[in-house]
Motif scaffolding. Structure first.
Motif, PDB file in Angstrom:
ATOM      1  N   LEU A 236       0.817  -1.212   0.000  1.00 56.95           N
ATOM      2  CA  LEU A 236       0.000   0.000   0.000  1.00 56.95           C
ATOM      3  C   LEU A 236       0.850   1.261   0.000  1.00 56.95           C
ATOM      4  O   LEU A 236       0.301   2.365  -0.022  1.00 56.95           O
ATOM      5  CB  LEU A 236      -0.915   0.005   1.236  1.00 56.95           C
ATOM      6  N   ALA A 237       2.181   1.077   0.011  1.00 54.29           N
ATOM      7  CA  ALA A 237       3.063   2.228   0.125  1.00 54.29           C
ATOM      8  C   ALA A 237       3.533   2.765  -1.221  1.00 54.29           C
ATOM      9  O   ALA A 237       4.260   3.758  -1.275  1.00 54.29           O
ATOM     10  CB  ALA A 237       4.270   1.877   0.993  1.00 54.29           C
ATOM     11  N   ASP A 238       3.165   2.084  -2.311  1.00 51.88           N
ATOM     12  CA  ASP A 238       3.486   2.626  -3.633  1.00 51.88           C
ATOM     13  C   ASP A 238       2.232   3.269  -4.214  1.00 51.88           C
ATOM     14  O   ASP A 238       1.213   3.377  -3.550  1.00 51.88           O
ATOM     15  CB  ASP A 238       4.028   1.528  -4.558  1.00 51.88           C
ATOM     16  N   GLN A 239       2.300   3.700  -5.440  1.00 54.30           N
ATOM     17  CA  GLN A 239       1.145   4.340  -6.060  1.00 54.30           C
ATOM     18  C   GLN A 239       0.529   3.466  -7.155  1.00 54.30           C
ATOM     19  O   GLN A 239      -0.059   3.962  -8.109  1.00 54.30           O
ATOM     20  CB  GLN A 239       1.533   5.713  -6.618  1.00 54.30           C
ATOM     21  N   LEU A 240       0.679   2.169  -6.995  1.00 53.00           N
ATOM     22  CA  LEU A 240       0.074   1.220  -7.931  1.00 53.00           C
ATOM     23  C   LEU A 240      -1.144   0.614  -7.253  1.00 53.00           C
ATOM     24  O   LEU A 240      -1.026  -0.041  -6.216  1.00 53.00           O
ATOM     25  CB  LEU A 240       1.087   0.132  -8.314  1.00 53.00           C
ATOM     26  N   TRP A 241      -2.304   0.824  -7.853  1.00 48.37           N
ATOM     27  CA  TRP A 241      -3.557   0.417  -7.221  1.00 48.37           C
ATOM     28  C   TRP A 241      -4.324  -0.518  -8.150  1.00 48.37           C
ATOM     29  O   TRP A 241      -4.462  -0.245  -9.340  1.00 48.37           O
ATOM     30  CB  TRP A 241      -4.420   1.629  -6.904  1.00 48.37           C
ATOM     31  N   LEU A 242      -4.849  -1.583  -7.575  1.00 45.11           N
ATOM     32  CA  LEU A 242      -5.597  -2.552  -8.376  1.00 45.11           C
ATOM     33  C   LEU A 242      -7.043  -2.114  -8.575  1.00 45.11           C
ATOM     34  O   LEU A 242      -7.631  -2.361  -9.621  1.00 45.11           O
ATOM     35  CB  LEU A 242      -5.549  -3.925  -7.693  1.00 45.11           C
ATOM     36  N   TYR A 243      -7.612  -1.457  -7.570  1.00 48.08           N
ATOM     37  CA  TYR A 243      -9.012  -1.039  -7.657  1.00 48.08           C
ATOM     38  C   TYR A 243      -9.180   0.473  -7.519  1.00 48.08           C
ATOM     39  O   TYR A 243     -10.248   0.962  -7.181  1.00 48.08           O
ATOM     40  CB  TYR A 243      -9.837  -1.746  -6.566  1.00 48.08           C
ATOM     41  N   GLY A 244      -8.116   1.224  -7.764  1.00 46.30           N
ATOM     42  CA  GLY A 244      -8.192   2.679  -7.727  1.00 46.30           C
ATOM     43  C   GLY A 244      -7.570   3.254  -6.473  1.00 46.30           C
ATOM     44  O   GLY A 244      -7.671   2.666  -5.389  1.00 46.30           O
TER      45      GLY A 244
END
Length: 292
Positions: A236-244
């Motif tokens: 959760l500490a990067d800016q890659l999101w699976l659902y936004g």
């Protein structure tokens, strides 16, 4: 019997035809041309007898040779398939790291994996493996269960959260909006999670959500939100999101999480094909080295 009409200038017999004073000479065809013509007739008859030639109601005459283009193609395809079976058997019996370092096996596995990907994986992960909402990007280095060859192979072979494989990847996030946390607490946690990646958030609400996160989320996502791969807890500490990654989307995922499902491909495609897929996906750019 009529007399022959002889051209006065050339002394050659004419055909008797005349057009505006012009007469056509009746010169015989050259012998070489006549013999060539007869030869083509003989050749065509021989060709018709030797090869399939005469159309019938169903099919055609087979000819003496019995040879057809379709038959030749079948033989050639069988030879190609025999060659493929040999190298694919080697791939099935070779460990992934060896395949990656063997030039011949790696080249074949990468090409074969790309073809398999387009048929079986592109529908969810995109033609360029770029992913989409709910479908991971396979080009980056953000891996929920690991990005080395063995980890990728296991994920492809057994799938994710399916009922077909006993070894499917499993990670279930509880619905915190179902009486576990209040809506205010969920909002506070959403602000804290957004702060971990430097996204827009309210500092006061993020601070309020810190303790809530540590009590309810850190067990799977890590104290700093770095993720725990053994549990399938995303980073959760990067800016890659699976659902936004907006605050509303983060809060929605906390309150009522979405869980993607991926089928197991091992039984459908076979061990060798899954290895080819693993090698191809690992080579896209985000593949990791084997853990020491």
């Amino acid at each position: 019997m009529s007399e022959k009409d002889i051209d006065e200038i050339s002394g050659v017999e004419t055909t008797g035809h005349e057009w505006d004073g012009l007469k056509e000479l009746n010169n015989p065809l050259p012998r070489w041309w006549i013999y060539t013509f007869y030869a083509t007739i003989v050749f065509s008859i021989g060709y018709m007898l030797y090869f399939p030639a005469i159309p019938l109601i169903e099919g055609s005459t087979m000819g003496i040779s019995g040879e057809t283009n379709r038959g030749n193609l079948k033989v050639e395809l069988a030879a190609v398939e025999a060659g493929r079976q040999a190298i694919e058997a080697r791939i099935a019996d070779t460990d992934l790291e060896t395949i990656r370092t063997d030039e011949e096996l790696f080249r074949y596995a990468s090409a074969g994996g790309e073809s398999l990907y387009k048929v079986y994986c592109s529908q969810c992960h995109g033609s360029g493996a770029q992913g989409g909402p709910g479908y991971p990007n396979l080009n980056d280095d953000d891996w929920i269960w690991g990005g080395d060859l063995e980890a990728i192979y296991t994920t492809i072979a057994h799938g994710v959260r399916n009922e077909e494989s006993d070894e499917a990847r499993l990670s279930e996030m509880p619905a915190f909006g179902d009486g576990i946390l209040s809506s205010g607490e969920i909002t506070d946690v959403a602000h804290y999670v957004a702060s971990l990646s430097g996204s827009d958030h309210e500092a006061a609400r993020a601070e309020a959500g810190t303790e809530i996160f540590l009590d309810n989320c850190a067990a799977c996502h890590g104290d700093a939100g770095e993720g725990i791969r053994d549990l399938g807890g995303p980073n959760l500490a990067d800016q890659l999101w699976l659902y936004g990654g907006s605050l509303d989307q983060i809060a929605a995922q906390i309150a009522n999480p979405k869980h993607g499902v991926m089928p197991p491909w091992s039984e459908r495609l076979g061990k060798g094909s899954v290895k080819q897929l693993a090698v191809y996906i690992h080579s896209l750019g985000g593949g990791e080295a084997a853990p020491e």
